[in-house]
Design a protein around this motif. Structure first.
Motif, PDB file in Angstrom:
ATOM      1  N   ILE A 166       0.863  -1.180   0.000  1.00  0.00           N
ATOM      2  CA  ILE A 166       0.000   0.000   0.000  1.00  0.00           C
ATOM      3  C   ILE A 166       0.899   1.228   0.000  1.00  0.00           C
ATOM      4  O   ILE A 166       1.749   1.383   0.889  1.00  0.00           O
ATOM      5  CB  ILE A 166      -0.927   0.030   1.221  1.00  0.00           C
ATOM      6  CG1 ILE A 166      -1.761  -1.252   1.297  1.00  0.00           C
ATOM      7  CG2 ILE A 166      -1.857   1.246   1.152  1.00  0.00           C
ATOM      8  CD1 ILE A 166      -2.628  -1.333   2.546  1.00  0.00           C
ATOM      9  N   THR A 222      -3.825   7.156  -2.193  1.00  0.00           N
ATOM     10  CA  THR A 222      -3.461   5.808  -1.748  1.00  0.00           C
ATOM     11  C   THR A 222      -3.535   4.850  -2.923  1.00  0.00           C
ATOM     12  O   THR A 222      -4.556   4.779  -3.607  1.00  0.00           O
ATOM     13  CB  THR A 222      -4.404   5.318  -0.631  1.00  0.00           C
ATOM     14  OG1 THR A 222      -4.364   6.242   0.457  1.00  0.00           O
ATOM     15  CG2 THR A 222      -3.981   3.945  -0.140  1.00  0.00           C
ATOM     16  N   LYS A 243      -3.093   0.825  -3.910  1.00  0.00           N
ATOM     17  CA  LYS A 243      -2.994  -0.544  -3.410  1.00  0.00           C
ATOM     18  C   LYS A 243      -2.620  -1.462  -4.560  1.00  0.00           C
ATOM     19  O   LYS A 243      -3.140  -1.322  -5.670  1.00  0.00           O
ATOM     20  CB  LYS A 243      -4.322  -0.996  -2.803  1.00  0.00           C
ATOM     21  CG  LYS A 243      -4.775  -0.169  -1.609  1.00  0.00           C
ATOM     22  CD  LYS A 243      -6.128  -0.637  -1.102  1.00  0.00           C
ATOM     23  CE  LYS A 243      -6.626   0.204   0.067  1.00  0.00           C
ATOM     24  NZ  LYS A 243      -7.966  -0.233   0.521  1.00  0.00           N
ATOM     25  N   TYR A 252       5.444   3.534   1.925  1.00  0.00           N
ATOM     26  CA  TYR A 252       4.644   2.354   1.585  1.00  0.00           C
ATOM     27  C   TYR A 252       4.812   1.312   2.686  1.00  0.00           C
ATOM     28  O   TYR A 252       5.768   1.340   3.461  1.00  0.00           O
ATOM     29  CB  TYR A 252       5.038   1.787   0.213  1.00  0.00           C
ATOM     30  CG  TYR A 252       6.316   0.984   0.210  1.00  0.00           C
ATOM     31  CD1 TYR A 252       6.318  -0.384   0.496  1.00  0.00           C
ATOM     32  CD2 TYR A 252       7.534   1.585  -0.091  1.00  0.00           C
ATOM     33  CE1 TYR A 252       7.481  -1.122   0.483  1.00  0.00           C
ATOM     34  CE2 TYR A 252       8.709   0.858  -0.107  1.00  0.00           C
ATOM     35  CZ  TYR A 252       8.687  -0.503   0.179  1.00  0.00           C
ATOM     36  OH  TYR A 252       9.846  -1.236   0.180  1.00  0.00           O
ATOM     37  N   ILE A 311      -4.725  -7.380   1.578  1.00  0.00           N
ATOM     38  CA  ILE A 311      -5.188  -6.119   0.988  1.00  0.00           C
ATOM     39  C   ILE A 311      -6.471  -6.401   0.216  1.00  0.00           C
ATOM     40  O   ILE A 311      -6.548  -7.364  -0.545  1.00  0.00           O
ATOM     41  CB  ILE A 311      -4.125  -5.518   0.029  1.00  0.00           C
ATOM     42  CG1 ILE A 311      -2.851  -5.175   0.804  1.00  0.00           C
ATOM     43  CG2 ILE A 311      -4.677  -4.285  -0.685  1.00  0.00           C
ATOM     44  CD1 ILE A 311      -1.725  -4.696  -0.079  1.00  0.00           C
TER      45      ILE A 311
END
Length: 241
Positions: free
Chosen positions: A109, A184, A186, A216, A222
């Motif tokens: 992330i 952000t 991912k 990060y 996730i």
């Protein structure tokens, strides 16, 4: 004679003052009408935007309902045999690759935060652009990312990115991403490979990324939501052999 001259002078002055007052009143009336017109236009634009947002939400809801209904049909078909079940598995796998299902897995992330000195006199050069985001997505894909999302907006083969409104925001999947707020990203994939790509010299400082505070973290779990738009294919056709 002096009295008459004084009276004429006063009359001329009064006439000029009256003319100036009338002219000023006309200008104020025009400005008022202009403001009223602008307020009306702004109100109309706001109403139209709200209508478009509602129509978009309705379409996304309808699309989700149709996908759920299709899933039920497929599950009912798979009860007839192993071949149907295998076809269902292939369909599920294809949907996952296309981004039509929520997914989860290990990965990284990335947090892109505006630096304190971001808003200096040279703000246009420092703000993040669509090119910077596309560069990061490409680096993650090259490192083997299997699913990527920017601010929870799923990246697919039809995702477009474009700077707009004087660099005030970036369009990603028709969603606004502000370069002046935290972004952000991912990515699901091999944590070691993804983190190695990010640690490579220059990866997180290329372009305007160098003007941001970027960190990060690696994660074992996730979640990335599905792509909530409809794929558009008007021109491509399969080749019949």
């Amino acid at each position: 004679m002096k009295k008459i001259g004084s009276q004429l002078t006063v009359a001329v002055v009064c006439g000029l003052l009256g003319f100036m007052l009338t002219y000023q009143f006309q200008l104020l009336s025009k400005d008022k009408n202009k403001i009223s017109s602008n307020d009306y236009n702004n109100t109309q634009i706001t109403v139209e935007l709200e209508q478009l947002k509602k129509a978009k939400a309705d379409l996304e809801k309808s699309n989700s309902e149709l996908m759920e209904q299709l899933k039920k049909y497929e599950e009912s078909v798979t009860s007839n045999g192993d071949m149907s079940r295998e076809l269902k598995n292939q369909l599920d796998y294809t949907r996952m690759l296309l981004g039509y299902t929520d997914v989860e897995g290990p990965g990284v992330i990335i947090y892109i935060n505006p630096a304190p000195d971001l808003f200096s006199a040279d703000v246009n050069r420092q703000l993040l652009t669509h090119s910077d985001l596309a560069y990061l997505v490409n680096e993650l894909n090259f490192a083997g990312a299997e699913a990527i999302a920017i601010n929870d907006s799923r990246i697919t083969s039809q995702t477009g990115m474009r700077i707009s409104n004087g660099d005030a925001y970036i369009w990603v999947n028709e969603e606004k991403v502000s370069p002046s707020q935290r972004i952000t990203i991912k990515a699901i994939g091999n944590k070691v490979n993804l983190s190695s790509a990010l640690d490579f010299t220059g990866t997180l400082t290329a372009g305007n990324l160098g003007f941001y505070d970027i960190t990060y973290e690696k994660s074992d779990s996730i979640r990335i939501p599905k792509y909530n738009k409809v794929y558009k294919n008007e021109y491509i056709k399969p080749i019949k052999e």
